[in-house]
Design an enzyme around this catalytic site. Sequence first.
Site, PDB file in Angstrom:
ATOM      1  N   TYR A 137       4.645   5.238  11.428  1.00 29.10           N
ATOM      2  CA  TYR A 137       4.993   3.842  11.711  1.00 29.10           C
ATOM      3  C   TYR A 137       5.827   3.158  10.622  1.00 29.10           C
ATOM      4  O   TYR A 137       6.234   2.029  10.780  1.00 29.10           O
ATOM      5  CB  TYR A 137       3.744   3.009  12.031  1.00 29.10           C
ATOM      6  CG  TYR A 137       2.660   3.035  10.962  1.00 29.10           C
ATOM      7  CD1 TYR A 137       2.737   2.226   9.841  1.00 29.10           C
ATOM      8  CD2 TYR A 137       1.552   3.873  11.087  1.00 29.10           C
ATOM      9  CE1 TYR A 137       1.758   2.246   8.871  1.00 29.10           C
ATOM     10  CE2 TYR A 137       0.555   3.903  10.120  1.00 29.10           C
ATOM     11  CZ  TYR A 137       0.664   3.084   9.013  1.00 29.10           C
ATOM     12  OH  TYR A 137      -0.312   3.111   8.053  1.00 29.10           O
ATOM     13  N   ARG A 191       0.870  -1.175   0.000  1.00 28.83           N
ATOM     14  CA  ARG A 191       0.000   0.000   0.000  1.00 28.83           C
ATOM     15  C   ARG A 191       0.902   1.218   0.000  1.00 28.83           C
ATOM     16  O   ARG A 191       1.528   1.523   1.009  1.00 28.83           O
ATOM     17  CB  ARG A 191      -0.901  -0.045   1.236  1.00 28.83           C
ATOM     18  CG  ARG A 191      -1.487   1.283   1.552  1.00 28.83           C
ATOM     19  CD  ARG A 191      -2.367   1.355   2.762  1.00 28.83           C
ATOM     20  NE  ARG A 191      -1.962   0.693   3.974  1.00 28.83           N
ATOM     21  CZ  ARG A 191      -1.241   1.254   4.950  1.00 28.83           C
ATOM     22  NH1 ARG A 191      -0.760   2.458   4.811  1.00 28.83           N
ATOM     23  NH2 ARG A 191      -0.994   0.585   6.060  1.00 28.83           N
ATOM     24  N   HIS A 236      -3.324   4.234   4.883  1.00 29.92           N
ATOM     25  CA  HIS A 236      -4.285   3.134   5.072  1.00 29.92           C
ATOM     26  C   HIS A 236      -5.687   3.631   4.722  1.00 29.92           C
ATOM     27  O   HIS A 236      -6.395   3.036   3.914  1.00 29.92           O
ATOM     28  CB  HIS A 236      -4.243   2.644   6.520  1.00 29.92           C
ATOM     29  CG  HIS A 236      -5.427   1.792   6.881  1.00 29.92           C
ATOM     30  ND1 HIS A 236      -5.545   0.484   6.490  1.00 29.92           N
ATOM     31  CD2 HIS A 236      -6.565   2.093   7.551  1.00 29.92           C
ATOM     32  CE1 HIS A 236      -6.698   0.000   6.921  1.00 29.92           C
ATOM     33  NE2 HIS A 236      -7.334   0.950   7.564  1.00 29.92           N
TER      34      HIS A 236
HETATM   35  C1  TPP Z   1     -13.500  -6.642  12.740  1.00 24.70           C
HETATM   36  C2  TPP Z   1     -12.732  -5.360  12.573  1.00 24.70           C
HETATM   37  N1  TPP Z   1     -11.731  -5.057  13.422  1.00 24.70           N
HETATM   38  C3  TPP Z   1     -11.031  -3.915  13.279  1.00 24.70           C
HETATM   39  C4  TPP Z   1     -11.363  -3.038  12.273  1.00 24.70           C
HETATM   40  C5  TPP Z   1     -10.551  -1.760  12.074  1.00 24.70           C
HETATM   41  N2  TPP Z   1      -9.733  -1.928  10.879  1.00 24.70           N
HETATM   42  C6  TPP Z   1     -10.100  -1.412   9.694  1.00 24.70           C
HETATM   43  S1  TPP Z   1      -9.041  -1.797   8.475  1.00 24.70           S
HETATM   44  C7  TPP Z   1      -8.030  -2.629   9.528  1.00 24.70           C
HETATM   45  C8  TPP Z   1      -6.756  -3.266   9.035  1.00 24.70           C
HETATM   46  C9  TPP Z   1      -7.009  -4.225   7.933  1.00 24.70           C
HETATM   47  O1  TPP Z   1      -5.793  -4.655   7.420  1.00 24.70           O
HETATM   48  P1  TPP Z   1      -5.729  -5.665   6.220  1.00 24.70           P
HETATM   49  O2  TPP Z   1      -6.695  -6.773   6.416  1.00 24.70           O
HETATM   50  O3  TPP Z   1      -4.307  -6.024   6.038  1.00 24.70           O
HETATM   51  O4  TPP Z   1      -6.262  -4.834   4.979  1.00 24.70           O
HETATM   52  P2  TPP Z   1      -5.681  -3.479   4.383  1.00 24.70           P
HETATM   53  O5  TPP Z   1      -6.399  -2.362   5.079  1.00 24.70           O
HETATM   54  O6  TPP Z   1      -4.221  -3.441   4.603  1.00 24.70           O
HETATM   55  O7  TPP Z   1      -6.028  -3.517   2.930  1.00 24.70           O
HETATM   56  C10 TPP Z   1      -8.553  -2.624  10.808  1.00 24.70           C
HETATM   57  C11 TPP Z   1      -7.916  -3.280  11.965  1.00 24.70           C
HETATM   58  C12 TPP Z   1     -12.427  -3.373  11.424  1.00 24.70           C
HETATM   59  N3  TPP Z   1     -12.800  -2.608  10.403  1.00 24.70           N
HETATM   60  N4  TPP Z   1     -13.087  -4.543  11.581  1.00 24.70           N
END
Ligand code: TPP
Length: 381
Positions: A271, A258, A262
């Site tokens: 970070y 990415r 985020h």
């Molecule tokens: C069940 C849940 N826990 C926490 C969150 C907060 N949250 C949103 S995106 C994210 C990280 C997701 O990372 P990843 O699966 O690697 O996808 P990326 O955003 O990097 O594409 C988190 C923890 C959420 N949306 N849903």
Amino acid sequence: MPRTLLEPRFQIEYLSILDSEGNLDAALEPEIPADGLRRLYRAMVLGRRLDERMVRLQRQGRIGTFAPIKGQEAAQMGSVFALRPSDWMVPSFRETAAMLWRGWTIEKLLLFFAGRLEGAQPAPEQHDLPITIPVATQLPHAVGLAYAAQYRGDEVVVMAFCGDGATSEGDFHEALNFAGVWHVPAVFVVQNNQWAISVPLKKQTHSATLAQKALAYGFPGIQVDGNDLLAVYAASREGVERARRGEGPTLIECMTYRLGVHTTADDPTRYRSDEEVRAWERKDPLPRVRAYLEKKNLLEEGIEERVDEEIAAAVERFEAMAAADPLAIFDHVHADRSAALEAQRAELAERLRADAPRRPDEERPLPTPMRGQRKTSRWAN
Ligand SMILES: Cc1ncc(C[n+]2csc(CCOP(=O)(O)OP(=O)(O)O)c2C)c(N)n1
């Protein structure tokens, strides 16, 4: 009793076809017709340009929080390109380019990120689920869809997307477990972009790859260069064909990055290092495909300008739409509204009535829109 080694032993393949220096492994080059290659590149450019526009729209308070895809265009386009329209696509929240390819309009995506219900409604003929914000919860749904397709004898494949962070969630493992047990026609595309917000991959898993997690559930997993359109497509086509032949699911781990934030609520400089970002910028999937098309004499001039015009027209249509009814937020929570929800709805309705626009001769300060909220007609005049 001696200790014995169980067979079969497991191995994970890594696939790369077009590297960041533009070197092509011609023996592995998948066959994609010229028109397909042109459309793919255009879709990647559209994804990139819309991404940049969406970030600016959010900064101007014209849409809400947005999750950019910059750097992940090849992972998205290489995978959905292997699908037929009758197959199902189940996105998480970072699949803008793939969603556009599947028929979502730019306006609908803008509506979604402006918090509007219409942005979560696929067209009736579209075989797509809407964006899922809770991490990994879309995966059991995808397996349910694939199970239903198998049960009905429909010849469809379900392609579900998630990030590396999602693989730490129970939903991911439950979904993969049942996908394996039921041998469903599903392809899981994990976009391993190295970070789950500020949590690096090494804090999400102690596995050497994410692809190998499929093996525990009894089906193949492969790791590919996720910034290589050709590798992602080759692996996806294999997975989709396998599913269509009734040979069960596949997991594809796309090693990508990415490049941006985020979401627009994030500050990655807190970070991760600049050097890390610069190193991945050199592996940007877009110039790679551009160079590949150039060599094949398939590059069209002026794509960027045409794509920008398309985006500008869509933004104009989106902004000309009537404002949302704030009470719509209560409409789809439960089939029957509970007394508590009914009371909340009545309270909001009352507040809105009290806030209703007055005659022009009445003096009253205008309320300020919340951060990330689009001005409604109430604020506009
Ligand atoms: C069940 C849940 N826990 C926490 C969150 C907060 N949250 C949103 S995106 C994210 C990280 C997701 O990372 P990843 O699966 O690697 O996808 P990326 O955003 O990097 O594409 C988190 C923890 C959420 N949306 N849903």
